[in-house]
Design a protein around this motif. Structure first.
Motif, PDB file in Angstrom:
ATOM      1  N   VAL A 146       0.847  -1.222  -0.126  1.00  0.00           N
ATOM      2  CA  VAL A 146      -0.063   0.039   0.028  1.00  0.00           C
ATOM      3  C   VAL A 146       0.925   1.340  -0.099  1.00  0.00           C
ATOM      4  O   VAL A 146       0.479   2.054  -0.719  1.00  0.00           O
ATOM      5  CB  VAL A 146      -0.846   0.010   1.242  1.00  0.00           C
ATOM      6  CG1 VAL A 146      -1.528   1.345   1.377  1.00  0.00           C
ATOM      7  CG2 VAL A 146      -2.091  -1.138   0.941  1.00  0.00           C
ATOM      8  N   LYS A 147       1.940   1.205   0.605  1.00  0.00           N
ATOM      9  CA  LYS A 147       2.765   2.439   0.677  1.00  0.00           C
ATOM     10  C   LYS A 147       3.320   2.707  -0.534  1.00  0.00           C
ATOM     11  O   LYS A 147       3.484   4.047  -0.982  1.00  0.00           O
ATOM     12  CB  LYS A 147       3.991   2.216   1.642  1.00  0.00           C
ATOM     13  CG  LYS A 147       4.876   3.234   1.856  1.00  0.00           C
ATOM     14  CD  LYS A 147       6.062   2.717   2.726  1.00  0.00           C
ATOM     15  CE  LYS A 147       7.275   4.062   2.912  1.00  0.00           C
ATOM     16  NZ  LYS A 147       8.143   3.943   1.486  1.00  0.00           N
ATOM     17  N   ALA A 148       3.937   1.528  -1.309  1.00  0.00           N
ATOM     18  CA  ALA A 148       4.421   1.791  -2.701  1.00  0.00           C
ATOM     19  C   ALA A 148       3.427   2.154  -3.643  1.00  0.00           C
ATOM     20  O   ALA A 148       3.582   2.427  -4.850  1.00  0.00           O
ATOM     21  CB  ALA A 148       5.230   0.540  -2.793  1.00  0.00           C
ATOM     22  N   GLY A 149       1.956   1.905  -3.542  1.00  0.00           N
ATOM     23  CA  GLY A 149       1.133   1.979  -4.459  1.00  0.00           C
ATOM     24  C   GLY A 149       1.260   0.737  -5.458  1.00  0.00           C
ATOM     25  O   GLY A 149       0.831   1.044  -6.639  1.00  0.00           O
ATOM     26  N   THR A 150       1.473  -0.539  -5.365  1.00  0.00           N
ATOM     27  CA  THR A 150       1.742  -1.558  -5.963  1.00  0.00           C
ATOM     28  C   THR A 150       0.476  -2.120  -6.236  1.00  0.00           C
ATOM     29  O   THR A 150       0.022  -2.885  -5.548  1.00  0.00           O
ATOM     30  CB  THR A 150       2.413  -2.555  -5.287  1.00  0.00           C
ATOM     31  OG1 THR A 150       1.980  -2.915  -4.104  1.00  0.00           O
ATOM     32  CG2 THR A 150       3.953  -2.232  -5.197  1.00  0.00           C
ATOM     33  N   GLN A 151      -0.290  -1.685  -7.241  1.00  0.00           N
ATOM     34  CA  GLN A 151      -1.506  -2.051  -7.905  1.00  0.00           C
ATOM     35  C   GLN A 151      -2.723  -1.967  -6.985  1.00  0.00           C
ATOM     36  O   GLN A 151      -3.690  -2.699  -6.964  1.00  0.00           O
ATOM     37  CB  GLN A 151      -1.404  -3.486  -8.360  1.00  0.00           C
ATOM     38  CG  GLN A 151      -0.524  -3.639  -9.506  1.00  0.00           C
ATOM     39  CD  GLN A 151      -0.303  -4.951 -10.138  1.00  0.00           C
ATOM     40  OE1 GLN A 151      -1.108  -6.016  -9.604  1.00  0.00           O
ATOM     41  NE2 GLN A 151       0.550  -5.571 -10.824  1.00  0.00           N
ATOM     42  N   HIS A 152      -2.456  -0.956  -6.137  1.00  0.00           N
ATOM     43  CA  HIS A 152      -3.619  -0.750  -4.721  1.00  0.00           C
ATOM     44  C   HIS A 152      -2.972   0.652  -4.220  1.00  0.00           C
ATOM     45  O   HIS A 152      -1.837   0.785  -4.149  1.00  0.00           O
ATOM     46  CB  HIS A 152      -3.392  -1.771  -3.755  1.00  0.00           C
ATOM     47  CG  HIS A 152      -4.558  -1.694  -2.459  1.00  0.00           C
ATOM     48  ND1 HIS A 152      -4.530  -0.769  -1.780  1.00  0.00           N
ATOM     49  CD2 HIS A 152      -5.434  -2.427  -2.637  1.00  0.00           C
ATOM     50  CE1 HIS A 152      -5.597  -1.138  -0.955  1.00  0.00           C
ATOM     51  NE2 HIS A 152      -6.174  -2.221  -1.433  1.00  0.00           N
ATOM     52  N   PRO A 153      -4.298   1.501  -4.075  1.00  0.00           N
ATOM     53  CA  PRO A 153      -5.749   1.484  -4.408  1.00  0.00           C
ATOM     54  C   PRO A 153      -5.842   1.524  -6.131  1.00  0.00           C
ATOM     55  O   PRO A 153      -4.863   1.768  -6.818  1.00  0.00           O
ATOM     56  CB  PRO A 153      -6.274   2.491  -3.865  1.00  0.00           C
ATOM     57  CG  PRO A 153      -5.193   3.409  -3.817  1.00  0.00           C
ATOM     58  CD  PRO A 153      -3.888   2.829  -3.663  1.00  0.00           C
ATOM     59  N   GLY A 154      -7.179   1.066  -6.489  1.00  0.00           N
ATOM     60  CA  GLY A 154      -7.446   1.140  -7.761  1.00  0.00           C
ATOM     61  C   GLY A 154      -8.918   1.283  -8.236  1.00  0.00           C
ATOM     62  O   GLY A 154      -9.670   1.732  -7.126  1.00  0.00           O
ATOM     63  N   ILE A 155      -9.207   1.024  -9.420  1.00  0.00           N
ATOM     64  CA  ILE A 155     -10.519   1.455  -9.858  1.00  0.00           C
ATOM     65  C   ILE A 155     -11.370   0.534 -10.350  1.00  0.00           C
ATOM     66  O   ILE A 155     -10.773  -0.401 -10.663  1.00  0.00           O
ATOM     67  CB  ILE A 155     -10.789   2.836 -10.627  1.00  0.00           C
ATOM     68  CG1 ILE A 155      -9.982   2.614 -11.975  1.00  0.00           C
ATOM     69  CG2 ILE A 155     -10.489   4.152  -9.951  1.00  0.00           C
ATOM     70  CD1 ILE A 155     -10.353   3.561 -13.081  1.00  0.00           C
ATOM     71  N   GLU A 156     -12.611   0.305 -10.811  1.00  0.00           N
ATOM     72  CA  GLU A 156     -13.313  -0.604 -11.386  1.00  0.00           C
ATOM     73  C   GLU A 156     -12.990  -0.533 -12.880  1.00  0.00           C
ATOM     74  O   GLU A 156     -13.044   0.542 -13.380  1.00  0.00           O
ATOM     75  CB  GLU A 156     -14.761  -0.524 -11.149  1.00  0.00           C
ATOM     76  CG  GLU A 156     -15.432  -1.866 -11.323  1.00  0.00           C
ATOM     77  CD  GLU A 156     -15.701  -2.209 -12.958  1.00  0.00           C
ATOM     78  OE1 GLU A 156     -15.776  -3.253 -13.435  1.00  0.00           O
ATOM     79  OE2 GLU A 156     -16.065  -1.006 -13.489  1.00  0.00           O
ATOM     80  N   PRO A 157     -12.573  -1.368 -13.642  1.00  0.00           N
ATOM     81  CA  PRO A 157     -11.655  -1.097 -14.931  1.00  0.00           C
ATOM     82  C   PRO A 157     -12.730  -0.970 -16.013  1.00  0.00           C
ATOM     83  O   PRO A 157     -12.474  -0.214 -17.030  1.00  0.00           O
ATOM     84  CB  PRO A 157     -10.995  -2.343 -15.188  1.00  0.00           C
ATOM     85  CG  PRO A 157     -11.654  -3.525 -14.405  1.00  0.00           C
ATOM     86  CD  PRO A 157     -12.052  -2.734 -13.246  1.00  0.00           C
TER      87      PRO A 157
END
Length: 527
Positions: A99-110
């Motif tokens: 989460v700290k690195a933003g590794t594919q999270h968070p995200g949106i519904e594609p």
């Protein structure tokens, strides 16, 4: 009955042998890969100067990319997705690093940006990842058909069964993901349900829109599917009327034995990944062998797209300088969180100075070597810091790096050696990576005759442009799902016909996925 060349299994096998032994120059499918989140696979590079991926929540981020892609003749934008945080590194259950690195999270519904992207383009396709654990197939069939309507038939579904336990915990009432063979059996049934809902509920000519009789759809030409399977019971009929493609193009990315079996049965486009040339080559060959031998498919109708990161510059030296600049802005620990999610391996168990190529666990050390092929030389030690640095830039994909001419030669070699049909180009940074592909790579591919930059069917559906045939809006006749579509006859007649076809498919391929089917094909999976 006399078979034509598209039906004759002997001719299909000859095509398979010819394509694998003497590949000919082909016009490539070129896709742009992107994630429905902050980053795709390059950990932490949202912090790179000029990177705009933090704008993934704005429609302009998506519409600008769509217009750029169409202006340059890109076949489709492929949107990847996951449904939970990466929580295996320093875990299990520890999502803080990811989460700290933003590794594919968070995200949106594609699927949300797709209508807006379609509104500013005419020919560009869209491949969207949806997991079969995300929602019930009845509801998902409505979503998929709606997207096909609102894009005028320019959408495809990337079929995945999920791999993150964090997603399973949230979507399956805390339950764990089933083992891989079971997941693929469930996915196979899920796809069958979607097929029947979208193709077998309404006869092709059922929508009348007759104002005089006040008849929108002829009720005699609408039927329940009465699906009663091992995992799903769905009476139907579908909620949506037939869409431009009937069912969107089917993509699939699994490379395990079960994944290849599922792809050989359902997929029209298969994504391949990995830097091990011989392994990828064997997987491509095995995929097409299964498709031909078990499902009597024409291997030329099964497209294989290779996943790659490209770092290119005027010279090889400048390209590696660019790589080092990217690496300086990357988040190595975030990369290890990604690896943990992909593989289940928690590399925090190793000290920083341990040579990962010599650890006791065979799968761990082989994975490190495979992920690090561009920098690893046999006998060279790789510690955790070095491994994390490399993965933080290129993720799980193959890194193709060098001067313009060198990169072009590498790409063409991939096409000729692996027998692939195109590339899924992932970005290290957005939009710089896409701009480099447009500036350096596409013109050279055009010069070599591998890319035209033009849509074969301007304004056509994704399936038309995939096959380069106007009017090819539905599966080719050799596709196992072709006979799911209700084109003529009464309800009773079609129901009988469909039952016979489903029984044929069951006998052909519905074995225990990943086991029996591969014994006679001598398939050997590797880490």
């Amino acid at each position: 009955m006399t078979l034509n060349s598209s039906q004759d299994p002997v001719i299909k096998r000859q095509k398979l042998e010819t394509s694998s032994s003497s590949p000919k120059k082909k016009e490539l499918i070129v896709n742009f890969f992107i994630q429905s989140s902050l980053t795709s696979q390059s950990s932490g590079l949202w912090s790179f100067p000029g990177d705009k991926s933090r704008n993934y929540k704005k429609l302009s981020y998506w519409t600008d990319l769509a217009k750029k892609a169409e202006d340059n003749g890109i076949n489709s934008i492929f949107i990847a997705d996951v449904l939970g945080p990466y929580d295996q590194y320093k875990g299990p259950g520890n999502f803080e690093v990811g989460v700290k690195a933003g590794t594919q999270h968070p995200g949106i519904e594609p699927s949300i940006p797709i209508s807006a992207m379609a509104a500013v383009t005419k020919s560009l396709g869209f491949g969207i990842t949806f997991s079969t654990i995300s929602e019930h197939p009845y509801l998902f069939a409505r979503r998929l058909s709606s997207l096909d309507h609102f894009t005028d038939g320019r959408v495809g579904w990337n079929i995945v069964s999920s791999y993150l336990q964090s997603a399973s915990s949230n979507l399956l009432n805390g339950a764990k993901l089933a083992d891989k063979p079971t997941r693929y059996k469930m996915t196979d049934e899920y796809v069958q349900v979607v097929n029947e809902l979208l193709l077998s509920s309404f006869r092709k000519d059922s929508i009348l829109v007759d104002e005089d009789s006040k008849t929108y759809a002829d009720p005699k030409l609408v039927r329940r599917i009465d699906f009663d399977g091992e995992y799903y019971t769905v009476p139907g009929p579908a909620y949506t009327e037939p869409s431009p493609q009937g069912i969107p193009v089917l993509f699939q990315a699994g490379q395990s034995p079960s994944g290849l079996e599922l792809a050989a049965k359902h997929a029209e486009v298969v994504f391949m990944n990995g830097a091990d040339t011989q392994l990828v080559k064997s997987r491509v060959a095995k995929l097409k062998e299964i498709a031909v031998k078990r499902y009597n498919r024409d291997p030329e109708n099964l497209k294989v797209i290779y996943f790659a990161f490209v770092i290119v510059a005027e010279t090889e030296e400048k390209a590696w300088e660019k790589y080092e600049n990217y690496a300086a802005h990357a988040d190595p620990e975030g990369a290890l969180a990604l690896v943990g999610g992909w593989t289940g391996i928690d590399f925090s168990i190793y000290d920083d100075d341990v040579d990962l190529t010599q650890v006791e666990n065979v799968s761990h050390r082989e994975l490190v070597k495979n992920f690090s092929k561009k920098i690893y030389k046999p006998g060279q030690p790789i510690n955790k810091k070095q491994f994390a640095k490399f993965v933080s830039v290129k993720g799980s994909a193959d890194l193709i790096i060098g001067s313009v001419e060198d990169v072009i030669e590498q790409l063409i070699e991939k096409v000729e050696v692996l027998g692939i049909d195109g590339f899924n180009f992932a970005p290290v940074t957005v939009p710089e990576s896409y701009d480099d592909i447009i500036e350096y790579i596409l013109p050279k591919l055009k010069e070599r005759g591998y890319f035209s930059g033009k849509y074969k069917v301007p304004g056509g559906t994704l399936r038309e442009n995939l096959h380069g045939k106007k009017g090819q809006n539905f599966f080719p006749e050799d596709h196992p799902n072709f006979n799911y579509r209700w084109t003529d006859g009464t309800r009773e007649e079609f129901t009988t016909k469909l039952a016979h076809h489903k029984e044929f498919l069951r006998k052909q391929g519905d074995l225990d996925l990943g086991t029996e089917v591969f014994h006679d094909l001598a398939y050997k999976d590797r880490p």
